[in-house]
Design a protein around this motif. Structure first.
Motif, PDB file in Angstrom:
ATOM      1  N   MET A 167      23.967  -3.855   1.631  1.00  0.00           N
ATOM      2  CA  MET A 167      23.206  -3.288   0.346  1.00  0.00           C
ATOM      3  C   MET A 167      22.498  -2.220   0.255  1.00  0.00           C
ATOM      4  SD  MET A 167      22.530  -7.186  -1.188  1.00  0.00           S
ATOM      5  CE  MET A 167      22.405  -6.880  -3.058  1.00  0.00           C
ATOM      6  N   TYR A 168      22.670  -1.352  -1.069  1.00  0.00           N
ATOM      7  CA  TYR A 168      21.648  -0.553  -1.046  1.00  0.00           C
ATOM      8  C   TYR A 168      20.130  -1.292  -1.584  1.00  0.00           C
ATOM      9  CZ  TYR A 168      25.061   3.134  -1.649  1.00  0.00           C
ATOM     10  OH  TYR A 168      26.134   4.086  -1.273  1.00  0.00           O
ATOM     11  N   CYS A 169      19.261  -0.730  -1.029  1.00  0.00           N
ATOM     12  CA  CYS A 169      17.756  -1.514  -1.503  1.00  0.00           C
ATOM     13  C   CYS A 169      16.817  -0.641  -1.741  1.00  0.00           C
ATOM     14  CB  CYS A 169      17.700  -2.293  -0.348  1.00  0.00           C
ATOM     15  SG  CYS A 169      15.902  -3.162  -0.470  1.00  0.00           S
ATOM     16  N   ILE A 170      16.063  -0.718  -3.172  1.00  0.00           N
ATOM     17  CA  ILE A 170      14.980  -0.029  -3.431  1.00  0.00           C
ATOM     18  C   ILE A 170      13.674  -1.022  -3.362  1.00  0.00           C
ATOM     19  CG2 ILE A 170      16.207   1.575  -4.970  1.00  0.00           C
ATOM     20  CD1 ILE A 170      14.883   0.117  -7.389  1.00  0.00           C
ATOM     21  N   VAL A 171      12.561  -0.376  -2.987  1.00  0.00           N
ATOM     22  CA  VAL A 171      11.493  -1.385  -3.026  1.00  0.00           C
ATOM     23  C   VAL A 171      10.279  -0.752  -3.925  1.00  0.00           C
ATOM     24  CG1 VAL A 171      12.099  -2.221  -0.613  1.00  0.00           C
ATOM     25  CG2 VAL A 171      10.434   0.089  -1.007  1.00  0.00           C
ATOM     26  N   VAL A 172       9.652  -1.964  -4.506  1.00  0.00           N
ATOM     27  CA  VAL A 172       8.349  -1.625  -5.395  1.00  0.00           C
ATOM     28  C   VAL A 172       7.443  -2.453  -4.754  1.00  0.00           C
ATOM     29  CG1 VAL A 172       7.408  -1.725  -7.586  1.00  0.00           C
ATOM     30  CG2 VAL A 172       9.964  -1.676  -7.355  1.00  0.00           C
ATOM     31  N   PRO A 173       6.763  -1.642  -3.626  1.00  0.00           N
ATOM     32  CA  PRO A 173       5.539  -2.487  -3.047  1.00  0.00           C
ATOM     33  C   PRO A 173       4.242  -2.847  -3.964  1.00  0.00           C
ATOM     34  CG  PRO A 173       6.076  -0.472  -1.707  1.00  0.00           C
ATOM     35  CD  PRO A 173       7.022  -0.400  -3.166  1.00  0.00           C
ATOM     36  N   ASN A 174       3.788  -3.900  -3.511  1.00  0.00           N
ATOM     37  CA  ASN A 174       2.586  -4.307  -4.587  1.00  0.00           C
ATOM     38  C   ASN A 174       1.281  -4.256  -3.623  1.00  0.00           C
ATOM     39  OD1 ASN A 174       2.496  -6.935  -2.762  1.00  0.00           O
ATOM     40  ND2 ASN A 174       4.253  -7.546  -4.191  1.00  0.00           N
ATOM     41  N   ALA A 175       0.179  -5.017  -4.268  1.00  0.00           N
ATOM     42  CA  ALA A 175      -1.059  -4.728  -3.368  1.00  0.00           C
ATOM     43  C   ALA A 175      -0.956  -5.173  -1.979  1.00  0.00           C
ATOM     44  CB  ALA A 175      -2.137  -5.369  -4.125  1.00  0.00           C
ATOM     45  N   VAL A 176      -0.305  -6.500  -1.651  1.00  0.00           N
ATOM     46  CA  VAL A 176      -0.198  -6.973  -0.657  1.00  0.00           C
ATOM     47  C   VAL A 176       1.170  -6.385   0.443  1.00  0.00           C
ATOM     48  CG1 VAL A 176      -1.735  -8.989  -1.016  1.00  0.00           C
ATOM     49  CG2 VAL A 176       0.932  -8.964  -1.300  1.00  0.00           C
ATOM     50  N   LYS A 201      28.364  -2.708  -0.862  1.00  0.00           N
ATOM     51  CA  LYS A 201      27.890  -1.243  -1.468  1.00  0.00           C
ATOM     52  C   LYS A 201      28.106  -1.112  -2.986  1.00  0.00           C
ATOM     53  CE  LYS A 201      26.511   0.766   2.080  1.00  0.00           C
ATOM     54  NZ  LYS A 201      25.063   1.036   1.999  1.00  0.00           N
ATOM     55  N   GLU A 202      28.466  -2.258  -3.630  1.00  0.00           N
ATOM     56  CA  GLU A 202      28.632  -2.103  -5.181  1.00  0.00           C
ATOM     57  C   GLU A 202      27.385  -2.827  -5.714  1.00  0.00           C
ATOM     58  OE1 GLU A 202      33.460  -2.604  -5.768  1.00  0.00           O
ATOM     59  OE2 GLU A 202      32.227  -4.467  -5.588  1.00  0.00           O
ATOM     60  N   ALA A 203      26.355  -3.236  -5.027  1.00  0.00           N
ATOM     61  CA  ALA A 203      25.117  -3.610  -5.520  1.00  0.00           C
ATOM     62  C   ALA A 203      23.649  -2.996  -4.941  1.00  0.00           C
ATOM     63  CB  ALA A 203      25.048  -5.393  -5.043  1.00  0.00           C
ATOM     64  N   ILE A 204      22.775  -3.232  -5.705  1.00  0.00           N
ATOM     65  CA  ILE A 204      21.458  -2.683  -5.556  1.00  0.00           C
ATOM     66  C   ILE A 204      20.622  -3.891  -5.305  1.00  0.00           C
ATOM     67  CG2 ILE A 204      19.514  -1.195  -6.073  1.00  0.00           C
ATOM     68  CD1 ILE A 204      21.307   0.350  -7.778  1.00  0.00           C
ATOM     69  N   ALA A 205      19.617  -4.026  -4.266  1.00  0.00           N
ATOM     70  CA  ALA A 205      18.780  -4.979  -4.205  1.00  0.00           C
ATOM     71  C   ALA A 205      17.321  -4.608  -4.604  1.00  0.00           C
ATOM     72  CB  ALA A 205      18.476  -5.678  -2.957  1.00  0.00           C
ATOM     73  N   ILE A 206      16.570  -5.210  -5.299  1.00  0.00           N
ATOM     74  CA  ILE A 206      15.134  -4.761  -5.486  1.00  0.00           C
ATOM     75  C   ILE A 206      14.242  -5.812  -4.701  1.00  0.00           C
ATOM     76  CG2 ILE A 206      13.400  -4.268  -7.461  1.00  0.00           C
ATOM     77  CD1 ILE A 206      15.569  -3.931  -9.234  1.00  0.00           C
ATOM     78  N   GLU A 207      13.298  -5.105  -3.897  1.00  0.00           N
ATOM     79  CA  GLU A 207      12.626  -5.897  -3.104  1.00  0.00           C
ATOM     80  C   GLU A 207      11.110  -5.363  -2.969  1.00  0.00           C
ATOM     81  OE1 GLU A 207      12.413  -8.576  -1.365  1.00  0.00           O
ATOM     82  OE2 GLU A 207      14.538  -9.262  -1.223  1.00  0.00           O
ATOM     83  N   ASP A 208      10.190  -6.098  -2.708  1.00  0.00           N
ATOM     84  CA  ASP A 208       8.582  -5.601  -2.364  1.00  0.00           C
ATOM     85  C   ASP A 208       8.231  -5.811  -1.173  1.00  0.00           C
ATOM     86  OD1 ASP A 208       8.701  -8.413  -2.826  1.00  0.00           O
ATOM     87  OD2 ASP A 208       6.674  -8.117  -2.625  1.00  0.00           O
ATOM     88  N   SER A 209       9.051  -6.417  -0.073  1.00  0.00           N
ATOM     89  CA  SER A 209       8.439  -6.734   1.336  1.00  0.00           C
ATOM     90  C   SER A 209       9.483  -6.139   2.270  1.00  0.00           C
ATOM     91  CB  SER A 209       8.415  -8.195   1.351  1.00  0.00           C
ATOM     92  OG  SER A 209       9.553  -9.030   1.539  1.00  0.00           O
ATOM     93  N   PHE A 210       8.979  -6.065   3.436  1.00  0.00           N
ATOM     94  CA  PHE A 210       9.650  -5.609   4.636  1.00  0.00           C
ATOM     95  C   PHE A 210      10.785  -6.807   4.960  1.00  0.00           C
ATOM     96  CE2 PHE A 210      10.603  -5.956   9.068  1.00  0.00           C
ATOM     97  CZ  PHE A 210      11.009  -4.428   9.396  1.00  0.00           C
ATOM     98  N   ASP A 239      16.447   2.815   0.675  1.00  0.00           N
ATOM     99  CA  ASP A 239      17.101   3.691   0.026  1.00  0.00           C
ATOM    100  C   ASP A 239      16.323   4.340  -1.145  1.00  0.00           C
ATOM    101  OD1 ASP A 239      19.699   3.379   1.289  1.00  0.00           O
ATOM    102  OD2 ASP A 239      19.417   1.430   0.446  1.00  0.00           O
ATOM    103  N   GLY A 240      14.939   3.955  -1.472  1.00  0.00           N
ATOM    104  CA  GLY A 240      14.160   4.237  -2.571  1.00  0.00           C
ATOM    105  C   GLY A 240      13.009   3.415  -2.441  1.00  0.00           C
ATOM    106  N   CYS A 241      11.822   3.993  -2.775  1.00  0.00           N
ATOM    107  CA  CYS A 241      10.680   3.430  -3.083  1.00  0.00           C
ATOM    108  C   CYS A 241       9.884   3.957  -4.167  1.00  0.00           C
ATOM    109  CB  CYS A 241       9.812   3.668  -1.762  1.00  0.00           C
ATOM    110  SG  CYS A 241       8.242   2.622  -1.650  1.00  0.00           S
ATOM    111  N   PHE A 242       9.357   2.906  -5.138  1.00  0.00           N
ATOM    112  CA  PHE A 242       8.803   3.246  -6.344  1.00  0.00           C
ATOM    113  C   PHE A 242       7.450   2.678  -6.623  1.00  0.00           C
ATOM    114  CE2 PHE A 242      13.479   3.839  -6.689  1.00  0.00           C
ATOM    115  CZ  PHE A 242      13.616   4.841  -7.532  1.00  0.00           C
ATOM    116  N   ASN A 243       6.635   3.287  -7.169  1.00  0.00           N
ATOM    117  CA  ASN A 243       5.317   2.746  -7.498  1.00  0.00           C
ATOM    118  C   ASN A 243       5.527   1.439  -8.500  1.00  0.00           C
ATOM    119  OD1 ASN A 243       3.790   4.366  -5.873  1.00  0.00           O
ATOM    120  ND2 ASN A 243       3.724   5.940  -7.554  1.00  0.00           N
ATOM    121  N   SER A 244       6.133   1.517  -9.333  1.00  0.00           N
ATOM    122  CA  SER A 244       6.722   0.460 -10.351  1.00  0.00           C
ATOM    123  C   SER A 244       7.929   0.482 -11.088  1.00  0.00           C
ATOM    124  CB  SER A 244       5.723   0.611 -11.476  1.00  0.00           C
ATOM    125  OG  SER A 244       6.050   0.150 -12.734  1.00  0.00           O
TER     126      SER A 244
END
Length: 224
Positions: free
Chosen positions: A179-188, A159-168, A198-203
């Motif tokens: 962990m906390y996790c935010i995603v930045v989905p791409n075209a695929v 809980k002291e870290a954030i992961a940045i991901e794009d996939s399920f 915990d959050g979803c962003f376009n970019s």
């Protein structure tokens, strides 16, 4: 308090997943076989999630020379991906994390030489205190092992870290690691379900790390 950020590589730092899909799709078209994104997405963020050659053999009713297919696909892929630049917002997040005194790691289901080569090409290697890859674990994402090793290497609690991901698969691994996790989905990956994150962003250009940290820190206090 949030002390670290851990990046995925493919699809977050480098737009490699879109290129691999397009290259594979083009090879399929030689055999007049379509490769639906819904099928291909099984392979994203993990290893051995989908056997594309078996799928092609089944639908084209032919026997494929696997070695030749992989060599041609990889040659085309590497030529195209070597022309790609780092994805928008990545440098900004790295600079924000550095300014905030955060520890920075990377957790990827790919082999370790792959992200290291491109991080060096982008001039980003020095930002990363820890790189954990396929070579370091017995099971890759969606298993949490890569993220658990990253947390241990960075000496932070989940809980002291954030992961940045794009996939399920990747985001599931991060959440399984606690962990906390935010995603930045791409075209695929944009069609994938992300209700568990915990959050979803376009970019990443849309992300203020300071605001994100304050939000998650207040959530932690509320849970205490």
């Amino acid at each position: 308090m949030i002390k670290a950020i851990v990046f995925d590589f493919d699809g977050v730092i480098l737009d490699s997943e879109r290129i691999m899909y397009l290259v594979t799709q083009n090879l399929f078209h030689r055999y007049k076989v379509e490769l639906p994104l819904s099928i291909w997405s099984q392979a994203i963020g993990t290893q051995h999630g989908f056997d594309s050659i078996s799928y092609l053999e089944e639908h084209a009713q032919v026997k494929i020379d696997r070695k030749a297919f992989r060599e041609e696909r990889n040659a085309l892929f590497n030529r195209l991906v070597d022309e790609e630049e780092v994805l928008p917002g990545v440098r900004s997040i790295l600079e924000q994390a550095k300014a905030l005194g955060m520890k920075i790691g990377l957790a990827t289901s790919s082999r370790g030489d792959w992200p290291r080569r491109h991080l060096k090409r982008f001039g980003l290697s020095d930002y990363f205190m820890s790189i954990k890859s396929w070579d370091d674990v017995q099971r890759v994402k969606p298993d949490p092992a890569l993220y658990l090793q990253s947390l241990e290497s960075l000496d932070v609690a989940p809980k002291e870290a954030i992961a940045i991901e794009d996939s399920f698969n990747g985001s599931l691994a991060a959440k399984r690691a606690g962990m906390y996790c935010i995603v930045v989905p791409n075209a695929v990956t944009k069609q994938m379900p992300f209700g568990h994150v915990d959050g979803c962003f376009n970019s990443l250009q849309d992300v203020s790390l300071d605001k994100l940290i304050r939000y998650f820190s207040s959530e932690l206090r509320a849970q205490a």
